[in-house]
Design an enzyme around this catalytic site. Structure first.
Site, PDB file in Angstrom:
ATOM      1  N   GLY A  31       1.640  -7.180  -0.234  1.00  0.00           N
ATOM      2  CA  GLY A  31       1.442  -6.421  -1.457  1.00  0.00           C
ATOM      3  C   GLY A  31       0.768  -7.240  -2.539  1.00  0.00           C
ATOM      4  O   GLY A  31       0.449  -8.416  -2.376  1.00  0.00           O
TER       5      GLY A  31
ATOM      6  N   PHE B  14       0.817  -1.209   0.000  1.00  0.00           N
ATOM      7  CA  PHE B  14       0.000   0.000   0.000  1.00  0.00           C
ATOM      8  C   PHE B  14       0.855   1.266   0.000  1.00  0.00           C
ATOM      9  O   PHE B  14       0.829   2.064  -0.953  1.00  0.00           O
ATOM     10  CB  PHE B  14      -0.950  -0.053   1.197  1.00  0.00           C
ATOM     11  CG  PHE B  14      -1.508   1.261   1.657  1.00  0.00           C
ATOM     12  CD1 PHE B  14      -2.105   2.128   0.763  1.00  0.00           C
ATOM     13  CD2 PHE B  14      -1.438   1.624   2.992  1.00  0.00           C
ATOM     14  CE1 PHE B  14      -2.629   3.352   1.188  1.00  0.00           C
ATOM     15  CE2 PHE B  14      -1.956   2.825   3.436  1.00  0.00           C
ATOM     16  CZ  PHE B  14      -2.541   3.695   2.533  1.00  0.00           C
TER      17      PHE B  14
ATOM     18  N   VAL C  38      -9.826   3.245   8.283  1.00  0.00           N
ATOM     19  CA  VAL C  38     -10.535   4.129   7.358  1.00  0.00           C
ATOM     20  C   VAL C  38     -11.047   3.341   6.163  1.00  0.00           C
ATOM     21  O   VAL C  38     -12.218   3.459   5.770  1.00  0.00           O
ATOM     22  CB  VAL C  38      -9.630   5.291   6.898  1.00  0.00           C
ATOM     23  CG1 VAL C  38     -10.305   6.098   5.800  1.00  0.00           C
ATOM     24  CG2 VAL C  38      -9.281   6.198   8.075  1.00  0.00           C
TER      25      VAL C  38
ATOM     26  N   ILE D 218      13.127 -10.823   1.454  1.00  0.00           N
ATOM     27  CA  ILE D 218      14.341 -10.218   2.009  1.00  0.00           C
ATOM     28  C   ILE D 218      15.121 -11.218   2.855  1.00  0.00           C
ATOM     29  O   ILE D 218      16.260 -10.939   3.251  1.00  0.00           O
ATOM     30  CB  ILE D 218      14.004  -8.963   2.851  1.00  0.00           C
ATOM     31  CG1 ILE D 218      12.992  -9.290   3.952  1.00  0.00           C
ATOM     32  CG2 ILE D 218      13.498  -7.845   1.960  1.00  0.00           C
ATOM     33  CD1 ILE D 218      12.693  -8.145   4.895  1.00  0.00           C
TER      34      ILE D 218
ATOM     35  N   TYR E 227       4.980  -7.479  16.899  1.00  0.00           N
ATOM     36  CA  TYR E 227       5.222  -6.579  15.761  1.00  0.00           C
ATOM     37  C   TYR E 227       6.027  -5.363  16.214  1.00  0.00           C
ATOM     38  O   TYR E 227       7.065  -5.030  15.626  1.00  0.00           O
ATOM     39  CB  TYR E 227       3.884  -6.150  15.152  1.00  0.00           C
ATOM     40  CG  TYR E 227       3.991  -5.005  14.177  1.00  0.00           C
ATOM     41  CD1 TYR E 227       4.746  -5.119  13.012  1.00  0.00           C
ATOM     42  CD2 TYR E 227       3.327  -3.804  14.412  1.00  0.00           C
ATOM     43  CE1 TYR E 227       4.837  -4.063  12.107  1.00  0.00           C
ATOM     44  CE2 TYR E 227       3.402  -2.749  13.508  1.00  0.00           C
ATOM     45  CZ  TYR E 227       4.164  -2.888  12.369  1.00  0.00           C
ATOM     46  OH  TYR E 227       4.253  -1.828  11.478  1.00  0.00           O
TER      47      TYR E 227
END
Length: 315
Positions: free
Chosen positions: A36, A11, A191, A58, A147
């Site tokens: 993604g 995003f 949102v 990665i 996280y």
């Protein structure tokens, strides 16, 4: 410049890619598509500045080594990460491997090739706001989820490479970012989820009491901040916040979005132990060092996001 953008199909990564291409740089996007999606960057596929899209992780050191040798990067914008708080609670190993170990692998390549690192962290590393002036970079941290803990570990490694090796690095902590191309399902932001439900005529569900507040940053403002942190030597070795400088309770956000079109309900919180009651950003440091200021109001950002959701099947 030659730029490596990890997480570039995500995003925020999509908007960072657009900004970098608009500024005339050559970019290579590395993304494992766990968060993604290729559709996010479909419009860039024929752009002469997009040198490659590589689907990979990665955590693949051999792949990273080959990319750094082939493309001679000048800078790495490292956005690739596991980003879901609940997933990190359910499966901390995956989040730690991606966010901490993966960042270490990126740092090692950047050290060997002397490539600047812009590391995308998160406002979720902070304890709740206790000052009406907002959260500065000196505010206490509180790793309330794996996280957040993994991001703090990675931040410290990023800064250690600045101090130990003189590698130009910067840690950026954008606050809650929203806008077009954000997922509208369970992995999306509040949102996007609220807007999608309203447009579908469904109720808006609020976790917990809804008194928790968020500082909501429109994604194009966020992307501009991310990119400019890479352009400036003023922020090397620094931690820098970016936010709107205005917080809103989830209750008030729901009312703003719903109007009188759909009902609003409160449901049991899925991770109350990791909730941060008040998030309000102080972006004075970004303003001073980068000349960065948010440009899009919350109301305008919501309007643009709703317009995008209404006009696309990519949700």
């Amino acid at each position: 410049m030659n730029v490596l953008l990890t997480g570039g199909a995500g995003f925020i990564g999509r908007w960072v890619a657009k900004r970098l291409l608009d500024d005339g740089h050559n970019i290579v996007i590395l993304d494992d598509l766990s968060n993604g999606r290729e559709a996010n960057i479909a419009e860039f596929r024929e752009h002469p500045g997009l040198k490659a899209f590589v689907q990979g992780t990665i955590l693949d050191e051999k792949l990273l080594g080959s990319l750094f040798l082939e493309y001679a990067f000048d800078i790495c914008y490292h956005l690739g990460a596991s980003i879901n708080v609940q997933d990190s609670i359910d499966d901390p190993r995956t989040t730690y491997n991606n966010d901490s170990t993966g960042t270490f692998f990126i740092l090692e390549q950047c050290r060997q090739h002397h490539v600047k690192v812009v590391f995308m962290s998160t406002c979720m590393v902070y304890d709740h706001c206790t000052d009406e002036g907002g959260i500065t970079e000196l505010h206490p941290i509180k790793p309330a989820s794996p996280y957040a803990g993994s991001k703090i570990a990675a931040e410290n490694m990023v800064l250690s490479y600045f101090y130990a090796y003189g590698l130009p690095t910067v840690v950026i902590r954008p606050f809650n970012t929203y806008g077009p191309f954000q997922k509208t399902g369970g992995e999306g932001g509040v949102v996007a989820i609220f807007l999608k439900n309203k447009l579908a005529g469904k109720a808006l569900n609020i976790y917990g009491e809804g008194t928790q507040t968020r500082d909501l940053l429109y994604v194009e403002d966020c992307a501009r901040f991310v990119v400019e942190a890479g352009y400036s030597d003023q922020v090397n070795g620094e931690i820098v916040n970016a936010g709107l400088g205005r917080d809103i309770s989830i209750n008030d956000l729901a009312r703003l979005i719903a109007g009188n079109k759909v009902p609003i309900y409160h449901v049991e919180h899925i991770h109350p132990q990791s909730e941060i009651q008040k998030l309000l950003c102080n972006s004075d440091k970004a303003s001073k060092l980068l000349g960065w200021e948010p440009q899009v109001t919350l109301e305008e950002g919501i309007r643009r996001t709703q317009q995008w959701i209404e006009s696309t099947d990519l949700i």
